[in-house]
Design a protein around this motif. Structure first.
Motif, PDB file in Angstrom:
ATOM      1  N   MET A  56     -15.358  -4.837   5.443  1.00  0.00           N
ATOM      2  CA  MET A  56     -14.070  -4.253   5.791  1.00  0.00           C
ATOM      3  C   MET A  56     -12.952  -4.903   4.998  1.00  0.00           C
ATOM      4  O   MET A  56     -12.106  -4.222   4.402  1.00  0.00           O
ATOM      5  N   LEU A  57     -12.949  -6.245   4.947  1.00  0.00           N
ATOM      6  CA  LEU A  57     -11.909  -6.945   4.191  1.00  0.00           C
ATOM      7  C   LEU A  57     -12.040  -6.671   2.693  1.00  0.00           C
ATOM      8  O   LEU A  57     -11.043  -6.579   1.982  1.00  0.00           O
ATOM      9  N   ARG A  58     -13.301  -6.539   2.225  1.00  0.00           N
ATOM     10  CA  ARG A  58     -13.529  -6.259   0.799  1.00  0.00           C
ATOM     11  C   ARG A  58     -12.918  -4.920   0.412  1.00  0.00           C
ATOM     12  O   ARG A  58     -12.444  -4.748  -0.704  1.00  0.00           O
ATOM     13  N   SER A  59     -12.923  -3.967   1.340  1.00  0.00           N
ATOM     14  CA  SER A  59     -12.350  -2.648   1.044  1.00  0.00           C
ATOM     15  C   SER A  59     -10.847  -2.728   0.818  1.00  0.00           C
ATOM     16  O   SER A  59     -10.252  -1.821   0.244  1.00  0.00           O
ATOM     17  N   PHE A  60     -10.228  -3.827   1.287  1.00  0.00           N
ATOM     18  CA  PHE A  60      -8.800  -4.053   1.043  1.00  0.00           C
ATOM     19  C   PHE A  60      -8.594  -5.067  -0.081  1.00  0.00           C
ATOM     20  O   PHE A  60      -7.536  -5.696  -0.183  1.00  0.00           O
ATOM     21  N   ASP A  61      -9.622  -5.228  -0.920  1.00  0.00           N
ATOM     22  CA  ASP A  61      -9.553  -6.085  -2.111  1.00  0.00           C
ATOM     23  C   ASP A  61      -9.534  -7.575  -1.785  1.00  0.00           C
ATOM     24  O   ASP A  61      -9.102  -8.379  -2.626  1.00  0.00           O
ATOM     25  N   MET A  62      -9.957  -7.967  -0.591  1.00  0.00           N
ATOM     26  CA  MET A  62     -10.121  -9.390  -0.316  1.00  0.00           C
ATOM     27  C   MET A  62     -11.482  -9.817  -0.861  1.00  0.00           C
ATOM     28  O   MET A  62     -12.488  -9.138  -0.623  1.00  0.00           O
TER      29      MET A  62
END
Length: 263
Positions: free
Chosen positions: A51-57
């Motif tokens: 989920m966080l990766r989808s926001f470029d984290m």
């Protein structure tokens, strides 16, 4: 449970699960028979990272986020909201610019070699190629700014008034870069004083196609000049226009140009 079985339950490929394992997201203990003691917490950790990766984290950031207080996470989210809003703003401006270009293409394909009334917007232009160009530091800076901000800026063309009025004189053509005032404001560009502001208003626009703008002749402009005479329009300033696009036509590379006279 084997990695591929755990991956199937997660709904992802096993190589991604192994990657997350190497990054330290999975805590399941290894068994002697190549099985892992995966837990629901491992699944939650992976989904949270996804989920966080989808926001470029990054994965490393998501690991760190597990140890952060709510305030720190909120700051990270706030910063990304601001960044994404800015990206959306730029994409909206790009979309408007593409629609402008579509309108120009339609003008060229449907009104080639025709003269039509047109309402021109306020714009800014700077000239960096041509015999009359003087390259001051301000001009160089203006060119740099507009070049960096394509496609919101455009290629501009200017034909000197005196060279048009004097029959025996070659046309004095300059080219450079320009930008519509509305786009300049949207981008928040601070332009040097040397850039020339052109007030908008009603014009006669003439679309033509030439292989070399610097070799324009009076005959190329005759349709526009004849229309001005017919309408009793006296030319009082340089003709300003745009090089809208360049393309192949009948095996020749040409530039689609719109030049205009004030009504």
């Amino acid at each position: 449970m084997k990695v591929n079985e755990f991956a199937r339950q997660l709904g992802m490929v096993s190589s991604k699960v192994r990657y997350y394992d190497r990054m330290g997201l999975i805590q399941g203990e290894r068994q002697n028979n190549n099985y892992r003691n995966f837990t629901p917490q491992d699944a939650l950790n992976i989904y949270h990272a996804q989920m966080l990766r989808s926001f470029d984290m990054s994965i490393q950031e998501s690991l760190s986020a597990k140890n952060e207080e709510l305030e720190a996470i909120d700051q990270w989210v706030g910063a990304h909201v601001t960044e994404l809003e800015e990206q959306i703003r730029w994409q909206e401006i790009k979309l408007l610019r593409l629609k402008e270009m579509q309108a120009y293409f339609e003008m060229i394909t449907q009104t080639g070699d025709q003269i039509m009334p047109y309402c021109r917007d306020n714009s800014y232009n700077v000239w960096n190629f041509g015999s009359s160009v003087v390259m001051t530091p301000g001009v160089l800076r203006a060119v740099e700014i507009l070049a960096e901000n394509m496609p919101f800026s455009y290629v501009a063309i200017k034909i000197g008034l005196q060279s048009i009025l004097e029959d025996r004189r070659p046309l004095e053509v300059s080219t450079g870069l320009g930008i519509l005032e509305r786009n300049q404001k949207k981008l928040g560009l601070a332009l040097p004083e040397e850039i020339q502001q052109k007030k908008g208003g009603d014009i006669l626009q003439y679309m033509l196609e030439v292989p070399d703008p610097f070799q324009l002749t009076r005959s190329d402009l005759n349709p526009l000049l004849a229309e001005c005479r017919q309408r009793n329009i006296e030319l009082k300033e340089d003709l300003i226009g745009r090089i809208y696009l360049s393309y192949m036509k009948n095996g020749m590379f040409v530039h689609g140009i719109g030049v205009s006279a004030e009504l």
